[in-house]
Scaffold this motif. Structure first.
Motif, PDB file in Angstrom:
ATOM      1  N   GLU A 186       0.528 -80.582  19.173  1.00 23.31           N
ATOM      2  CA  GLU A 186       1.683 -80.397  20.048  1.00 23.31           C
ATOM      3  C   GLU A 186       2.985 -80.715  19.312  1.00 23.31           C
ATOM      4  O   GLU A 186       3.989 -80.032  19.469  1.00 23.31           O
ATOM      5  CB  GLU A 186       1.564 -81.261  21.314  1.00 23.31           C
ATOM      6  CG  GLU A 186       0.480 -80.812  22.268  1.00 23.31           C
ATOM      7  CD  GLU A 186      -0.918 -81.318  21.882  1.00 23.31           C
ATOM      8  OE1 GLU A 186      -1.059 -82.046  20.874  1.00 23.31           O
ATOM      9  OE2 GLU A 186      -1.874 -80.961  22.587  1.00 23.31           O
ATOM     10  N   LEU A 187       2.943 -81.788  18.514  1.00 17.83           N
ATOM     11  CA  LEU A 187       4.118 -82.161  17.722  1.00 17.83           C
ATOM     12  C   LEU A 187       4.482 -81.032  16.759  1.00 17.83           C
ATOM     13  O   LEU A 187       5.655 -80.636  16.674  1.00 17.83           O
ATOM     14  CB  LEU A 187       3.855 -83.459  16.945  1.00 17.83           C
ATOM     15  CG  LEU A 187       4.960 -83.920  16.004  1.00 17.83           C
ATOM     16  CD1 LEU A 187       6.242 -84.219  16.767  1.00 17.83           C
ATOM     17  CD2 LEU A 187       4.506 -85.135  15.204  1.00 17.83           C
ATOM     18  N   GLU A 188       3.494 -80.514  16.054  1.00 22.51           N
ATOM     19  CA  GLU A 188       3.736 -79.421  15.101  1.00 22.51           C
ATOM     20  C   GLU A 188       4.270 -78.182  15.826  1.00 22.51           C
ATOM     21  O   GLU A 188       5.156 -77.500  15.313  1.00 22.51           O
ATOM     22  CB  GLU A 188       2.458 -79.085  14.327  1.00 22.51           C
ATOM     23  CG  GLU A 188       2.051 -80.163  13.336  1.00 22.51           C
ATOM     24  CD  GLU A 188       3.135 -80.483  12.306  1.00 22.51           C
ATOM     25  OE1 GLU A 188       3.794 -79.551  11.797  1.00 22.51           O
ATOM     26  OE2 GLU A 188       3.332 -81.681  12.022  1.00 22.51           O
ATOM     27  N   LYS A 189       3.754 -77.911  17.008  1.00 24.68           N
ATOM     28  CA  LYS A 189       4.188 -76.748  17.789  1.00 24.68           C
ATOM     29  C   LYS A 189       5.660 -76.875  18.178  1.00 24.68           C
ATOM     30  O   LYS A 189       6.425 -75.926  18.073  1.00 24.68           O
ATOM     31  CB  LYS A 189       3.306 -76.624  19.032  1.00 24.68           C
ATOM     32  CG  LYS A 189       3.544 -75.397  19.851  1.00 24.68           C
ATOM     33  CD  LYS A 189       2.516 -75.363  20.991  1.00 24.68           C
ATOM     34  CE  LYS A 189       2.929 -74.400  22.066  1.00 24.68           C
ATOM     35  NZ  LYS A 189       1.998 -74.421  23.184  1.00 24.68           N
ATOM     36  N   THR A 190       6.071 -78.061  18.622  1.00 19.85           N
ATOM     37  CA  THR A 190       7.471 -78.244  19.007  1.00 19.85           C
ATOM     38  C   THR A 190       8.384 -78.167  17.788  1.00 19.85           C
ATOM     39  O   THR A 190       9.458 -77.575  17.857  1.00 19.85           O
ATOM     40  CB  THR A 190       7.701 -79.576  19.747  1.00 19.85           C
ATOM     41  OG1 THR A 190       7.363 -80.668  18.902  1.00 19.85           O
ATOM     42  CG2 THR A 190       6.915 -79.631  21.034  1.00 19.85           C
ATOM     43  N   ARG A 191       7.952 -78.748  16.681  1.00 18.02           N
ATOM     44  CA  ARG A 191       8.749 -78.666  15.451  1.00 18.02           C
ATOM     45  C   ARG A 191       8.893 -77.212  15.010  1.00 18.02           C
ATOM     46  O   ARG A 191       9.981 -76.768  14.639  1.00 18.02           O
ATOM     47  CB  ARG A 191       8.108 -79.482  14.337  1.00 18.02           C
ATOM     48  CG  ARG A 191       8.277 -80.969  14.490  1.00 18.02           C
ATOM     49  CD  ARG A 191       7.603 -81.711  13.367  1.00 18.02           C
ATOM     50  NE  ARG A 191       7.851 -83.141  13.448  1.00 18.02           N
ATOM     51  CZ  ARG A 191       7.320 -84.025  12.628  1.00 18.02           C
ATOM     52  NH1 ARG A 191       6.485 -83.634  11.672  1.00 18.02           N
ATOM     53  NH2 ARG A 191       7.605 -85.303  12.767  1.00 18.02           N
ATOM     54  N   GLU A 192       7.796 -76.484  15.037  1.00 19.21           N
ATOM     55  CA  GLU A 192       7.801 -75.088  14.602  1.00 19.21           C
ATOM     56  C   GLU A 192       8.735 -74.253  15.470  1.00 19.21           C
ATOM     57  O   GLU A 192       9.447 -73.390  14.966  1.00 19.21           O
ATOM     58  CB  GLU A 192       6.384 -74.508  14.626  1.00 19.21           C
ATOM     59  CG  GLU A 192       6.269 -73.120  14.051  1.00 19.21           C
ATOM     60  CD  GLU A 192       6.726 -73.005  12.598  1.00 19.21           C
ATOM     61  OE1 GLU A 192       7.293 -71.942  12.247  1.00 19.21           O
ATOM     62  OE2 GLU A 192       6.526 -73.946  11.806  1.00 19.21           O
ATOM     63  N   ARG A 193       8.765 -74.526  16.765  1.00 17.87           N
ATOM     64  CA  ARG A 193       9.656 -73.801  17.670  1.00 17.87           C
ATOM     65  C   ARG A 193      11.117 -74.037  17.268  1.00 17.87           C
ATOM     66  O   ARG A 193      11.915 -73.101  17.215  1.00 17.87           O
ATOM     67  CB  ARG A 193       9.418 -74.240  19.109  1.00 17.87           C
ATOM     68  CG  ARG A 193      10.247 -73.454  20.120  1.00 17.87           C
ATOM     69  CD  ARG A 193      10.060 -73.915  21.567  1.00 17.87           C
ATOM     70  NE  ARG A 193       8.663 -74.055  21.932  1.00 17.87           N
ATOM     71  CZ  ARG A 193       8.102 -75.221  22.316  1.00 17.87           C
ATOM     72  NH1 ARG A 193       8.812 -76.318  22.390  1.00 17.87           N
ATOM     73  NH2 ARG A 193       6.838 -75.268  22.653  1.00 17.87           N
ATOM     74  N   VAL A 194      11.461 -75.275  16.984  1.00 19.65           N
ATOM     75  CA  VAL A 194      12.838 -75.594  16.597  1.00 19.65           C
ATOM     76  C   VAL A 194      13.162 -74.994  15.230  1.00 19.65           C
ATOM     77  O   VAL A 194      14.228 -74.396  15.042  1.00 19.65           O
ATOM     78  CB  VAL A 194      13.076 -77.126  16.603  1.00 19.65           C
ATOM     79  CG1 VAL A 194      14.446 -77.462  16.033  1.00 19.65           C
ATOM     80  CG2 VAL A 194      12.921 -77.680  18.005  1.00 19.65           C
ATOM     81  N   ILE A 195      12.239 -75.107  14.293  1.00 18.40           N
ATOM     82  CA  ILE A 195      12.459 -74.537  12.954  1.00 18.40           C
ATOM     83  C   ILE A 195      12.646 -73.028  13.050  1.00 18.40           C
ATOM     84  O   ILE A 195      13.530 -72.460  12.391  1.00 18.40           O
ATOM     85  CB  ILE A 195      11.301 -74.904  12.002  1.00 18.40           C
ATOM     86  CG1 ILE A 195      11.346 -76.405  11.688  1.00 18.40           C
ATOM     87  CG2 ILE A 195      11.351 -74.085  10.723  1.00 18.40           C
ATOM     88  CD1 ILE A 195      10.115 -76.932  10.949  1.00 18.40           C
TER      89      ILE A 195
END
Length: 180
Positions: free
Chosen positions: A6-15
């Motif tokens: 979930e953390l990686e998913k949110t980071r990826e969305r922002v990136i």
């Protein structure tokens, strides 16, 4: 580890969002993706680590890092015991904007002012020509007036950049709005 996906998913969305909007800074989405990657790292990264993470060539990675360094969006750091160059993202978004805007606009203003001043000198010489018609004199004077207005604008723009660089802008537009 629970929550890692979930953390990686949110980071990826922002990136992703950052990379798609980096054209405002005059850089490609891949360079924006690199900055986003560095922004979310909790430690400096080497070119090899960035290359492996993003799947870009080392040459492309090196070029992208150099561009981000020129824009003051990435810094090279030193870490004891590590012989490779390490890089971190500038985390102050306000300062990143100020540096980028200042660098780009100071260069553009200088180039445009030089061209305008040269044109004004040439128009002044043209006005002194005895063969010039009254109609042409009127057009030249109109152009001179327009160019002086452009110089006024560039003077204003330089003063605006001064307020950014001195952080005086935050007196007028605070980083956070006042609590009401």
């Amino acid at each position: 580890m629970q929550g890692k996906d979930e953390l990686e998913k949110t980071r990826e969305r922002v990136i992703d969002s950052i990379s798609q909007n980096m054209n405002l800074y005059g850089v490609s989405p891949s360079v924006g993706r690199l900055w986003g990657l560095l922004y979310f790292q909790n430690q400096p990264m080497t070119l090899d680590e960035m290359k492996n993470e993003l799947g870009m060539s080392k040459t492309s990675m090196s070029t992208s890092v150099r561009l981000l360094m020129e824009l003051n969006m990435v810094d090279k750091v030193w870490k004891k015991g590590n012989r490779k160059d390490l890089y971190v993202a500038e985390e102050d978004w306000h300062q990143t904007f100020i540096d980028f805007f200042s660098i780009k606009w100071r260069n553009s203003v200088a180039a445009n002012v030089n061209v305008i001043e040269k044109s004004l000198r040439e128009l002044g010489q043209l006005l002194e020509s005895p063969e010039i018609s009254e109609e042409m004199i009127s057009e030249i004077r109109s152009d001179i007036d327009k160019l002086h207005k452009a110089l006024d604008y560039y003077d204003w723009l330089n003063r605006f950049v001064d307020t950014l660089e001195s952080h005086e802008i935050f007196d007028y537009v605070p980083k956070k709005p006042p609590i009401t």
